[in-house]
Design a protein around this motif. Structure first.
Motif, PDB file in Angstrom:
ATOM      1  N   GLN A 122      37.441  45.091  34.598  1.00 19.60           N
ATOM      2  CA  GLN A 122      37.672  43.747  35.124  1.00 19.60           C
ATOM      3  C   GLN A 122      39.090  43.618  35.687  1.00 19.60           C
ATOM      4  O   GLN A 122      39.293  42.975  36.725  1.00 19.60           O
ATOM      5  N   ARG A 123      40.045  44.234  35.021  1.00 14.84           N
ATOM      6  CA  ARG A 123      41.427  44.156  35.486  1.00 14.84           C
ATOM      7  C   ARG A 123      41.593  44.848  36.839  1.00 14.84           C
ATOM      8  O   ARG A 123      42.321  44.363  37.711  1.00 14.84           O
ATOM      9  N   TYR A 124      40.900  45.965  37.024  1.00 17.46           N
ATOM     10  CA  TYR A 124      41.001  46.674  38.308  1.00 17.46           C
ATOM     11  C   TYR A 124      40.483  45.831  39.473  1.00 17.46           C
ATOM     12  O   TYR A 124      40.890  46.033  40.620  1.00 17.46           O
TER      13      TYR A 124
ATOM     14  N   ASN B 263      46.274  42.731  39.868  1.00 21.38           N
ATOM     15  CA  ASN B 263      46.536  44.096  39.412  1.00 21.38           C
ATOM     16  C   ASN B 263      47.404  44.881  40.393  1.00 21.38           C
ATOM     17  O   ASN B 263      47.767  46.021  40.129  1.00 21.38           O
TER      18      ASN B 263
ATOM     19  N   GLU C  47      40.125  45.642  44.293  1.00 23.91           N
ATOM     20  CA  GLU C  47      40.907  44.417  44.109  1.00 23.91           C
ATOM     21  C   GLU C  47      40.395  43.281  44.993  1.00 23.91           C
ATOM     22  O   GLU C  47      40.319  43.411  46.217  1.00 23.91           O
TER      23      GLU C  47
ATOM     24  N   ASP D  27      37.171  45.411  29.767  1.00 27.73           N
ATOM     25  CA  ASP D  27      38.377  44.677  30.165  1.00 27.73           C
ATOM     26  C   ASP D  27      39.143  45.440  31.239  1.00 27.73           C
ATOM     27  O   ASP D  27      39.667  44.844  32.193  1.00 27.73           O
ATOM     28  N   GLU D  28      39.218  46.747  31.065  1.00 28.22           N
ATOM     29  CA  GLU D  28      39.959  47.590  32.006  1.00 28.22           C
ATOM     30  C   GLU D  28      39.340  47.512  33.400  1.00 28.22           C
ATOM     31  O   GLU D  28      40.050  47.364  34.410  1.00 28.22           O
TER      32      GLU D  28
ATOM     33  N   ARG E  10      46.026  51.572  39.998  1.00 28.00           N
ATOM     34  CA  ARG E  10      45.217  50.567  40.684  1.00 28.00           C
ATOM     35  C   ARG E  10      43.933  51.187  41.238  1.00 28.00           C
ATOM     36  O   ARG E  10      43.902  52.359  41.583  1.00 28.00           O
TER      37      ARG E  10
ATOM     38  N   LYS F 281      40.883  42.588  39.827  1.00 24.83           N
ATOM     39  CA  LYS F 281      41.705  41.394  40.048  1.00 24.83           C
ATOM     40  C   LYS F 281      42.793  41.674  41.079  1.00 24.83           C
ATOM     41  O   LYS F 281      43.417  42.738  41.077  1.00 24.83           O
TER      42      LYS F 281
ATOM     43  N   THR G 290      50.648  46.802  39.159  1.00 24.45           N
ATOM     44  CA  THR G 290      50.593  47.801  38.089  1.00 24.45           C
ATOM     45  C   THR G 290      50.669  49.211  38.663  1.00 24.45           C
ATOM     46  O   THR G 290      50.445  49.427  39.857  1.00 24.45           O
TER      47      THR G 290
END
Length: 337
Positions: A144-146, A151, A162, A141-142, A157, A148, A154
């Protein structure tokens, strides 16, 4: 009437180090193999992460991925896989984000949670890796978040990742990762080329529990097989003696360089027929084109997988390239049938 679905076929590369073959030649051979696979219609060329093994040189996986991607044009280059507990999710995102920008729409990120080495070496790589093993789903999940764009607000990063398109694949050799891949709606890759015991159970879990996601509408499965194909059964058997000795070393903990092939002797036949080795190499197809085709057709019918990924531990480069050509012919015939 719906159109028949073609089965894709890919290469799993370990940059295997043969006896008396220097590392620079091993890497040159990997490039030649990738170029050949590209010309033969293979979909992907994935590199595995292993450490502290004299017979495997793909330890700096993303470095080698970048080198091979720069020497090819269209074949997808990926990790089969990155052993996530060995790494920080942030660093993985930065590395693959960079690769995805350098080689757009060509990079795959395969993630596993095994160490890819022995426990002593695993501790040397990352002393707290067991904490990461238990957090494997969270660290996916972490990452995948990076990737997006959202992100951007936040505090931490991976700016080079991204918005970059890098598909993620979950790797497994038991049923554990099947649950993870299904819950996250990600493609699932099973290491049946060396750990076949739970293949069908894992695939049943994956298909039964699969949840559509923003990444995948329906399940997508890949399974590993070993292939040593030659123009005759006798030649294939001889070539396979290198792999037999290598697998014996894996089973006994006596790892060594990939040895030159020799004539198949009674002792090697006895080794090949050993029940433990037979179980490990259940999906190893050694033979001429017809035999390899029959075994591949049977495997595809039994598993129903979308794609096969092929490992071939062969000492001589010309034999390895010939095996790849024969298997490509096999898959083209299967898809045309």
């Amino acid at each position: 009437m719906s159109k028949k679905r073609n089965i894709d076929y890919s290469v799993l590369e370990l940059a295997v180090v043969g006896q008396d073959i220097p590392h620079h030649t091993v890497f040159e051979n990997s490039v030649e193999m990738a170029r050949t696979a590209e010309s033969l219609g293979y979909k992907r060329f994935w590199l595995a992460e292993h450490h502290n093994m004299v017979s495997i040189a793909s330890s700096a996986t993303t470095v080698l991925m970048s080198h091979i991607a720069s020497k090819t044009d269209k074949i997808r280059i990926g990790s089969g896989g990155i052993m996530l507990p060995n790494h920080s999710p942030l660093i993985v995102a930065e590395q693959f984000g960079t690769l995805g920008s350098l080689y757009p729409n060509r990079i795959d990120m395969g993630l596993g949670r095994a160490p890819g080495t022995d426990q002593v070496t695993a501790h040397a790589i990352r002393s707290d890796r067991m904490n990461s093993v238990f957090k494997f789903p969270h660290e996916i999940d972490e990452i995948q978040r990076y990737f997006k764009n959202e992100n951007g607000s936040t505090k931490v990063r991976a700016t080079v990742a991204e918005g970059v398109e890098v598909p993620m694949y979950v790797l497994g050799s038991s049923t554990d990762s099947a649950h993870v891949a299904a819950a996250k709606g990600l493609p699932y890759v099973f290491a049946s080329h060396f750990a076949p015991a739970q293949l069908f159970q894992a695939m049943e879990i994956y298909y039964r529990e699969f949840q559509p996601s923003e990444y995948l509408d329906e399940p997508y499965s890949i399974a590993g097989i070993n292939v040593i194909a030659a123009d005759s059964q006798e030649e294939a058997d001889k070539i396979s003696t290198s792999s037999l000795k290598m697998m014996l070393g894996v089973m006994t903990g006596n790892l060594d360089y990939l040895q030159r092939p020799v004539e198949m002797t009674p002792d090697l036949i006895q080794l090949r027929d050993n029940p433990s080795l037979q179980r490990m190499l259940q999906y190893s197809f050694v033979g001429d084109k017809q035999l390899v085709k029959e075994k591949t057709v049977d495997f595809l019918k039994q598993t129903g997988v979308n794609e096969v990924i092929v490992a071939s531990h062969i000492y001589h480069q010309e034999d390895r390239l010939r095996s790849a050509r024969i298997f490509s012919e096999v898959m083209q015939e299967i898809n045309a049938a």
